[in-house]
Scaffold this active site. Structure first.
Site, mmCIF file in Angstrom:
data_model
loop_
_atom_site.group_PDB
_atom_site.id
_atom_site.type_symbol
_atom_site.label_atom_id
_atom_site.label_comp_id
_atom_site.label_asym_id
_atom_site.label_seq_id
_atom_site.Cartn_x
_atom_site.Cartn_y
_atom_site.Cartn_z
ATOM 1 N N TYR A 50 0.821 7.053 -1.150
ATOM 2 C CA TYR A 50 -0.284 6.178 -1.530
ATOM 3 C C TYR A 50 -1.508 6.443 -0.640
ATOM 4 O O TYR A 50 -1.380 6.595 0.583
ATOM 5 C CB TYR A 50 0.189 4.728 -1.394
ATOM 6 C CG TYR A 50 -0.873 3.699 -1.678
ATOM 7 C CD1 TYR A 50 -1.316 3.482 -2.984
ATOM 8 C CD2 TYR A 50 -1.443 2.951 -0.656
ATOM 9 C CE1 TYR A 50 -2.297 2.548 -3.245
ATOM 10 C CE2 TYR A 50 -2.423 2.008 -0.915
ATOM 11 C CZ TYR A 50 -2.844 1.810 -2.215
ATOM 12 O OH TYR A 50 -3.813 0.893 -2.470
ATOM 13 N N ARG B 246 1.629 -17.972 10.825
ATOM 14 C CA ARG B 246 1.541 -16.598 11.338
ATOM 15 C C ARG B 246 2.852 -16.112 11.947
ATOM 16 O O ARG B 246 3.045 -14.926 12.161
ATOM 17 C CB ARG B 246 0.388 -16.487 12.354
ATOM 18 C CG ARG B 246 0.126 -15.065 12.812
ATOM 19 C CD ARG B 246 -1.210 -14.883 13.496
ATOM 20 N NE ARG B 246 -1.488 -15.891 14.492
ATOM 21 C CZ ARG B 246 -0.880 -15.988 15.680
ATOM 22 N NH1 ARG B 246 0.044 -15.117 16.029
ATOM 23 N NH2 ARG B 246 -1.206 -16.944 16.523
ATOM 24 N N ASP C 234 8.730 3.340 0.786
ATOM 25 C CA ASP C 234 7.873 2.476 -0.033
ATOM 26 C C ASP C 234 8.472 2.465 -1.443
ATOM 27 O O ASP C 234 8.489 3.484 -2.125
ATOM 28 C CB ASP C 234 6.451 3.067 -0.025
ATOM 29 C CG ASP C 234 5.447 2.216 -0.806
ATOM 30 O OD1 ASP C 234 5.880 1.464 -1.703
ATOM 31 O OD2 ASP C 234 4.242 2.328 -0.518
ATOM 32 N N LYS D 126 1.922 -5.417 -6.824
ATOM 33 C CA LYS D 126 2.279 -4.682 -8.030
ATOM 34 C C LYS D 126 3.377 -5.424 -8.816
ATOM 35 O O LYS D 126 3.115 -6.494 -9.316
ATOM 36 C CB LYS D 126 2.656 -3.250 -7.662
ATOM 37 C CG LYS D 126 1.688 -2.597 -6.647
ATOM 38 C CD LYS D 126 0.280 -2.401 -7.179
ATOM 39 C CE LYS D 126 -0.749 -2.104 -6.098
ATOM 40 N NZ LYS D 126 -0.449 -0.991 -5.218
HETATM 41 C C1 LIG Z 1 -0.812 -0.569 -3.946
HETATM 42 C C2 LIG Z 1 0.133 0.188 -3.130
HETATM 43 C C3 LIG Z 1 0.195 0.026 -1.742
HETATM 44 C C4 LIG Z 1 -0.759 -0.888 -0.972
HETATM 45 O O1 LIG Z 1 -0.576 -2.207 -1.319
HETATM 46 P P1 LIG Z 1 -1.751 -3.326 -1.178
HETATM 47 O O2 LIG Z 1 -1.083 -4.549 -1.676
HETATM 48 O O3 LIG Z 1 -2.906 -2.848 -2.009
HETATM 49 O O4 LIG Z 1 -2.115 -3.398 0.260
HETATM 50 C C5 LIG Z 1 1.150 0.740 -1.047
HETATM 51 N N1 LIG Z 1 1.983 1.586 -1.665
HETATM 52 C C6 LIG Z 1 1.947 1.788 -2.993
HETATM 53 C C7 LIG Z 1 2.904 2.745 -3.617
HETATM 54 C C8 LIG Z 1 1.027 1.099 -3.773
HETATM 55 O O5 LIG Z 1 0.991 1.307 -5.094
#
Ligand SMILES: *Cc1c(COP(=O)(O)O)cnc(C)c1O
Length: 384
Positions: free
Chosen positions: A102, A48, A174, A199
């Site tokens: 998102y 952690r 992001d 992703k």
């Molecule tokens: C999927 C996604 C997230 C969230 O990610 P998780 O792994 O599902 O928590 C955040 N930003 C974007 C652009 C995403 O496609």
């Protein structure tokens, strides 16, 4: 920012790897221990605390890919994003949030920020001016996501970084949709970059994870909160993610190559009204993409003309999966109006350009001609 002279694929494969001193195996050993020596050590290790051998090794790879000094690996993209936002936003602070973000991030902000006493403004559109209009005296953070979902709109990263610096505001982007293979926001002056590693980092639709990268100073602050929030990723999954990331460069490049061909194919098709892909010369963000991206990525959307039913089209596909999420080696398509944007009213949705005929396409690495054949046969089926 650190300069790494190694090529991108070398970084993907080798950066940060753990040496197997005992057996000289070719891959990083996996350390599953949750208990480490505390006597005569510099670092007290605990999962952690984000500092087990496997976590530290993968963090180095992520930092190198994002041209950052330091990085942390999280249990999900949302763990990475929430820990970052709450590090920089306290009760009484204000944040400027890009309008097209998102759904999970939007939900975090709209459902919980008020109860923490954090104020926020969503921008009117994606122009730098629109961000500036939202800035207040107590603004501490500007939050971005480019390319955006699902219409692949771009935000001028350099322009926003310059604006934020003039007001001494921290910026966080992001970078999930682009991946570090296609875009490095820190090189354009953005302070913090975040990923849903679920992703492109994972790339095989079988891992949930997240990552944040920035300077040592900023990552120290994020770590300080994150170790108490407890959003770390289990070491076994860290190890699996390292394996996935070895092919990040070749996967994304292959996906991007397919995407460019498929965008051109769809753009010429009589059943398609509009293709939203920054790689097309006709796209309004094409020039900005050429400036701030190292390619155009592998995500796109397209809108079918009336007379071709989008839902019937998805059901008629035989190879491409109608499926949520994105960025896997397999191609997937979804209807934003039934998924990410289902909670909006129809009027709000249509005003944002999210019609019932809009399809989001995450392009995989299958043979291009097979993807085209699949789309062609499904378009015939869905024609009324
Ligand atoms: C999927 C996604 C997230 C969230 O990610 P998780 O792994 O599902 O928590 C955040 N930003 C974007 C652009 C995403 O496609």
């Amino acid at each position: 920012m650190s300069s790494n002279t190694k090529g991108i694929n070398t970084i993907c494969i080798h950066e940060g790897e753990l040496k197997d001193i005992t057996f000289k195996g070719a891959v990083s050993p996996l350390y599953m221990s949750t208990s480490y020596d505390f006597l005569d050590v510099n670092i007290k290790r605990y999962p952690r605390y984000f500092n087990t051998p496997n976590q530290e090794s993968l963090s180095k790879k992520v930092a190198a890919l994002e041209h950052a000094e330091s990085a942390l690996i999280f249990g999900s993209g949302m763990a990475a994003i929430s820990s970052t936002l709450l590090t920089f936003l306290k009760s009484g602070d204000h944040a400027v949030i890009q309008n097209d973000i998102y759904g999970g991030t939007r939900s975090l902000i709209e459902s919980h920020f008020k109860s923490y006493g954090i104020n926020y403004s969503f921008t009117k559109d994606l122009s730098v001016e629109s961000f500036e209009n939202c800035i207040q005296e107590n603004t501490k953070l500007i939050y971005l996501e480019t390319p955006s979902n699902p219409l692949l709109k771009l935000v001028d990263l350099f322009g926003i970084a310059k604006l934020a610096k003039s007001y001494s505001i921290t910026t966080a982007a992001d970078n999930t949709f682009a991946s570090p293979i296609v875009q490095n926001p820190l090189d354009l002056g953005i302070d913090i970059v975040m990923h849903s590693a679920t992703k492109y980092f994972g790339g095989h639709s079988d891992i949930t994870a997240g990552a944040v990268a920035s300077s040592e100073l900023i990552m120290g602050k994020i770590w300080n909160l994150s170790k108490d929030f407890g959003g770390n990723l289990s070491d076994y999954t860290v190890w699996l993610l390292e394996r996935s990331m070895k092919t990040l460069g070749i996967r994304v490049k292959a996906q991007q190559k397919n995407a460019k061909k498929l965008a051109t194919f769809l753009d010429k098709h009589q059943a398609v009204k509009t293709v939203f892909y920054p790689g097309l010369k006709s796209n309004e963000y094409h020039n900005l993409a050429k400036i701030q991206m190292k390619g155009f990525g592998a995500m796109m959307s397209f809108e079918l003309v009336n007379g071709y039913d989008a839902e019937t089209f998805l059901k008629a596909l035989k190879l491409i999966k109608p499926s949520m999420s994105l960025a896997g080696v397999e191609s997937t398509m979804l209807l934003p109006y039934k998924t990410s944007h289902s909670l909006l009213t129809e009027i709000d949705r249509i005003s944002q350009g999210i019609t019932n005929q809009l399809i989001r396409f995450s392009v995989g690495i299958e043979t291009k001609s097979d993807l085209i054949k699949d789309i062609e046969q499904a378009l015939i089926v869905c024609k009324s």
